[in-house]
Design a protein around this motif. Structure first.
Motif, short mmCIF file in Angstrom:
data_model
loop_
_atom_site.label_atom_id
_atom_site.label_comp_id
_atom_site.label_asym_id
_atom_site.label_seq_id
_atom_site.Cartn_x
_atom_site.Cartn_y
_atom_site.Cartn_z
N VAL A 78 -3.69 3.35 -2.09
CA VAL A 78 -3.72 2.58 -2.97
C VAL A 78 -3.00 1.56 -2.49
O VAL A 78 -1.89 1.27 -2.29
CB VAL A 78 -3.11 2.93 -4.47
N THR A 79 -3.63 0.03 -2.79
CA THR A 79 -3.07 -1.12 -2.38
C THR A 79 -3.09 -2.13 -3.81
O THR A 79 -3.91 -2.03 -4.27
CB THR A 79 -3.90 -1.86 -1.35
N GLU A 80 -1.90 -2.43 -4.00
CA GLU A 80 -1.67 -3.37 -5.28
C GLU A 80 -1.52 -4.87 -4.45
O GLU A 80 -1.06 -4.91 -3.38
CB GLU A 80 -0.54 -2.97 -5.98
N MET A 126 5.53 -4.55 -6.87
CA MET A 126 4.38 -3.84 -6.71
C MET A 126 4.84 -2.21 -6.13
O MET A 126 4.19 -1.26 -6.27
CB MET A 126 3.55 -4.48 -5.66
N ARG A 127 5.81 -2.41 -5.12
CA ARG A 127 6.47 -1.16 -4.54
C ARG A 127 6.97 -0.32 -5.50
O ARG A 127 6.50 1.06 -5.68
CB ARG A 127 7.40 -1.33 -3.63
N THR A 128 7.55 -0.53 -6.55
CA THR A 128 8.29 0.30 -7.72
C THR A 128 6.85 0.52 -8.49
O THR A 128 7.03 2.06 -8.81
CB THR A 128 9.13 -0.82 -8.43
N GLY A 186 -4.70 -6.87 -8.58
CA GLY A 186 -5.52 -5.97 -8.46
C GLY A 186 -4.90 -4.81 -7.73
O GLY A 186 -3.98 -4.64 -7.15
N TYR A 187 -5.98 -3.64 -7.78
CA TYR A 187 -5.83 -2.48 -6.99
C TYR A 187 -6.96 -2.27 -6.19
O TYR A 187 -8.18 -2.02 -7.03
CB TYR A 187 -5.44 -1.26 -7.87
N ARG A 188 -6.71 -1.78 -4.68
CA ARG A 188 -7.92 -1.32 -4.26
C ARG A 188 -7.63 0.17 -3.76
O ARG A 188 -6.47 0.63 -3.49
CB ARG A 188 -7.91 -2.14 -2.71
N LEU A 189 -8.63 1.12 -3.89
CA LEU A 189 -8.54 2.66 -3.60
C LEU A 189 -9.33 2.92 -2.41
O LEU A 189 -10.47 2.54 -2.33
CB LEU A 189 -8.76 3.41 -4.93
N SER A 193 0.78 -1.24 -0.11
CA SER A 193 -0.13 0.17 -0.19
C SER A 193 0.93 1.08 0.14
O SER A 193 2.00 1.29 0.61
CB SER A 193 -1.06 0.24 1.15
N LEU A 194 0.33 2.33 -0.61
CA LEU A 194 1.14 3.50 -0.58
C LEU A 194 -0.10 4.71 -0.74
O LEU A 194 -0.74 4.58 -1.46
CB LEU A 194 2.06 3.38 -1.99
N HIS A 195 0.18 5.83 0.14
CA HIS A 195 -0.56 6.93 -0.02
C HIS A 195 -0.03 7.77 -1.08
O HIS A 195 0.91 8.05 -1.48
CB HIS A 195 -0.41 7.59 1.27
#
Length: 157
Positions: free
Chosen positions: A113-115, A144-146, A101-104, A13-15
């Motif tokens: 955002v969570t990939e 995913m982080r990149t 997937g991606y959750r927002l 996850s990343l804001h």
């Protein structure tokens, strides 16, 4: 039965300082994944699909581990809720290998955002994950982080 030493899933996850609708437009446009992913360097809609909706088909051109081998992966959108979730299955019409997937989630002035990925729990995938899971899991997490950091840079510029 093969006993798993670790789950066949992962997420990062990343804001991002952008509203969900701007993030959604980016993560659901598969034709832009080559700008962000260290493994999938291009993608295109297929089978008459032209955009994100459940059942839409696309294929991703993958360079495994960023170095090879190179191949096309057929994909199908499985979850598509604007500004909330975009998920797709990777595999053929008959066999799904994994899901991405991606959750927002709205968060303050932006979006978290969570990939994520989820390997299908089929016997051959359990064997693969038992043997290569720790290595592949780390590779997926780094990728995913990149991907998310590159998306964040575009959305916040």
């Amino acid at each position: 039965m093969i006993k798993l030493s670790r789950p066949m899933t992962g997420e990062v996850s990343l804001h991002m300082g952008a509203p969900p609708e701007k993030v959604w437009a980016l993560v659901s446009d598969v034709t832009r994944i080559g700008e962000f992913s260290p493994e999938t360097f291009e993608a295109r809609w297929t089978r008459g699909s032209t955009g994100p909706e459940v059942g839409a088909s696309f294929k991703g051109h993958v360079r495994r581990n960023g170095v090879g081998p190179t191949y096309w992966s057929p994909c199908q959108v499985t979850k598509c809720v604007p500004d909330e979730v975009f998920e797709f299955a990777v595999g053929t019409d008959e066999v799904t290998v994994n899901n991405w997937g991606y959750r927002l989630e709205p968060s303050g002035t932006g979006t978290t955002v969570t990939e994520y990925f989820r390997i299908e729990p089929k016997p051959y995938m359990r064997l693969y994950w038992t043997l290569l899971g720790p290595l592949r899991g780390r590779t997926n997490e780094q990728g995913m982080r990149t991907t998310l950091e590159r998306m964040k840079a575009v959305l916040e510029s």
